[in-house]
Scaffold this active site. Structure first.
Site, mmCIF file in Angstrom:
data_model
loop_
_atom_site.group_PDB
_atom_site.id
_atom_site.type_symbol
_atom_site.label_atom_id
_atom_site.label_comp_id
_atom_site.label_asym_id
_atom_site.label_seq_id
_atom_site.Cartn_x
_atom_site.Cartn_y
_atom_site.Cartn_z
ATOM 1 N N ASP A 1 59.649 31.078 65.709
ATOM 2 C CA ASP A 1 59.160 29.868 65.056
ATOM 3 C C ASP A 1 57.970 30.199 64.153
ATOM 4 O OD1 ASP A 1 59.122 26.870 64.918
ATOM 5 O OD2 ASP A 1 57.124 27.168 65.755
ATOM 6 N N GLU B 1 64.242 49.157 72.632
ATOM 7 C CA GLU B 1 64.294 49.838 73.923
ATOM 8 C C GLU B 1 65.412 49.282 74.807
ATOM 9 O OE1 GLU B 1 60.601 49.450 75.902
ATOM 10 O OE2 GLU B 1 59.400 50.280 74.251
#
Length: 558
Positions: free
Chosen positions: A224, A273
């Protein structure tokens, strides 16, 4: 011969199918949780309600679901004021409900993207409450933008910035000793103080929040106000008395600062990751699509909403220009174009297109309902034919219009109560969607709905449209199935424009051709093979196709 609305059966999404770079051609469905489905009859949608409707979304044919905020919040701005980023607000359920939703989605082959609100917190966030309690000089105040006021007694705001919701972007606090004190920055409502991203604790906290939800199993984040985190050094005056008219047209000292990109490069390292191709999606209102492209460079975010496309009129020339600029801008950074027509902040496109162009993205007029729906259906087929990814806002697959006649006393959009700024009519696109023809809330839940639904809502419901040839729901199902099955649809970098009559867009992608008539009259074009799908009835004869006003046709030579 007559062709209408090819009925292509939607296919499932087996959970075991793993597509590389799935997000490059994904269709992602936005769920606004409070208005989607209510499981406990309190009039407010919730996570268990969303979970119960996941099979519907699988059958619709979408690839992923984006959930608007469901975090612990006082709800001053419909959950975009977050008090605790690691808790579910009780109105939506709890963390176990979130876990169950994620597990069910995975079994159905759906991915889940959650909203992240890093520009500001709630004023009920523990950091902010401590900052107020501890007074000037508190280390917690450094995590927000606290400043002394101007004027002899500090009675004036620190600068001239205006809130996006109208009025000053600063609010003065009362200090613990009862005296008027410092001011804090809030680019949105006063209940949404902006974080100071120059402070290392803010970055540390959000990297931890990312890991918390990634460990829960989410497939990505919609960020956002992704363009708002970094403010210009010194918080300089803007010097304009019409600041809100400049939004989206100019680089502002509080939006689209170059410093945001280092934040996202750090975030990308965390995301990479994790297995399973998790993604970031930016809500980035920028002056140009070229500026938007900065957010989706290879080491930053994956997608950015194309608000230039969303705000384009139903006009062939304007649409072609923004399509070309979008594709050209994304190509150098290797990112997919991302197309969108509606969301929880703008008037639904079935109502925007029912009105004359130039009224903006918040319209309080119903317009010509039949015209709006016809154009919305055509615009959807055009969008889904373009290279890249597309977003669908809940209820648009039902052809829902905005509810433009909500009584003032039921409105909840904070911008509505601020007077200036945005029009504050976002409630109209947030009315709970209808699932059944009958019932106290047309199948939304057993206890009514938090915003009143209009009479006749049931005739637009899933129940009323499912299996009905030519319905908007079946058009979406057919379009998403065709998009998934046709090898030339979805990901890509370019279109081949074809000669077409004035007011008509025609382009080829391999064995696929899309023709969109944006005019108010029927036009005749070449027949580019077999009709795959149409937004309205077309006729073919002698190698030509008669395309009615405001209609899109998909052809295939395969």
């Amino acid at each position: 011969m007559s062709q209408q609305h090819s009925a292509i059966a939607p296919a499932g999404h087996p959970a075991e199918v793993k597509r590389s770079d799935w997000w490059r051609n994904a269709v992602i469905y936005q769920v606004y949780p409070r208005s989607f489905a209510d499981s406990n009859g309190d009039g407010m949608g919730d996570l268990e309600g969303v979970r119960s409707r996941l099979p519907y979304l699988r059958d619709l044919g979408v690839d992923a679901v984006w959930l608007s905020p469901f975090y612990a919040s006082p709800q001053a701005d419909a959950g975009y004021d977050v008090a605790d980023y690691r808790e579910v607000d009780p109105m939506f359920g709890n963390l176990l409900d979130a876990d169950a939703l994620l597990r069910d989605a995975r079994e159905l082959g759906l991915r889940i993207i959650v909203d992240l609100v890093p520009n500001h917190s709630s004023d009920q966030h523990e950091w902010f409450k401590r900052a107020l309690r501890e007074g000037p000089g508190s280390p917690l105040r450094e995590r927000y933008h606290f400043r002394p006021g101007k004027g002899p007694r500090g009675e004036l705001p620190p600068n001239d910035w205006e809130s996006i919701f109208g009025g000053p972007a600063w609010t003065r606090v009362t200090e613990p000793d009862g005296t008027p004190g410092e001011w804090y920055l809030h680019l949105f409502a006063p209940e949404q103080p902006d974080f100071n991203w120059e402070h290392p604790a803010v970055g540390d906290e959000f990297r931890s929040i990312l890991r918390f939800w990634l460990d829960m199993g989410v497939d990505g984040f919609r960020i956002d106000v992704a363009h708002g985190l970094v403010k210009a050094a010194g918080l300089p005056d803007l010097g304009s008395h019409e600041q809100l008219k400049l939004l989206g047209n100019d680089v502002m000292p509080f939006f689209d600062q170059n410093g945001v990109h280092e934040i996202y490069r750090q975030w990308r390292l965390i995301l990479d990751e994790y297995p399973g191709e998790r993604i970031f999606v930016a809500e980035a209102w920028t002056p140009t699509v070229e500026r938007t492209a900065n957010y989706v460079r290879p080491d930053e975010l994956h997608q950015a909403f194309n608000f230039q496309y969303l705000s384009t009129a139903w006009d062939a020339g304007e649409l072609r220009e923004v399509i070309d600029r979008t594709l050209e801008s994304m190509r150098p950074v290797g990112a997919p174009a991302t197309w969108v027509l509606s969301n929880h902040d703008v008037t639904r496109h079935a109502t925007r297109f029912a009105n004359p162009p130039g009224l903006g993205t918040q319209i309080r007029l119903a317009g010509d309902r039949a015209l709006g729906l016809r154009r919305a259906r055509a615009a959807t087929l055009l969008m889904l034919a373009l290279p890249g990814s597309a977003y669908v806002y809940q209820g648009e697959e039902l052809g829902l219009p905005d509810v433009v006649d909500l009584p003032d006393e039921v409105r909840q959009d904070p911008a509505y109560f601020r007077g200036a700024g945005q029009d504050g009519f976002r409630d109209g696109c947030r009315v709970p969607i209808p699932w059944t023809r009958e019932g106290s809330s047309y199948g939304f839940g057993s206890g009514g709905s938090w915003l009143p639904q209009p009479a006749g809502w049931g005739e637009l419901s899933v129940e009323a449209q499912r299996g009905v040839p030519g319905s908007t729901l079946e058009l979406y199902r057919a379009a998403l199935a065709a998009r998934r099955d046709h090898p030339d649809l979805g990901a890509g970098e370019a279109v081949e424009w074809l000669r077409a009559p004035e007011g008509v867009l025609a382009f080829r992608r391999g064995d696929f051709v899309c023709v969109a008539n944006t005019t108010g009259e029927s036009v005749t074009t070449a027949s580019y093979g077999r009709v795959l799908l149409t937004s309205d009835e077309v006729t073919q004869a002698d190698g030509e196709t008669k395309v009615p006003a405001d209609t899109t046709v998909w052809f295939t030579t395969a």
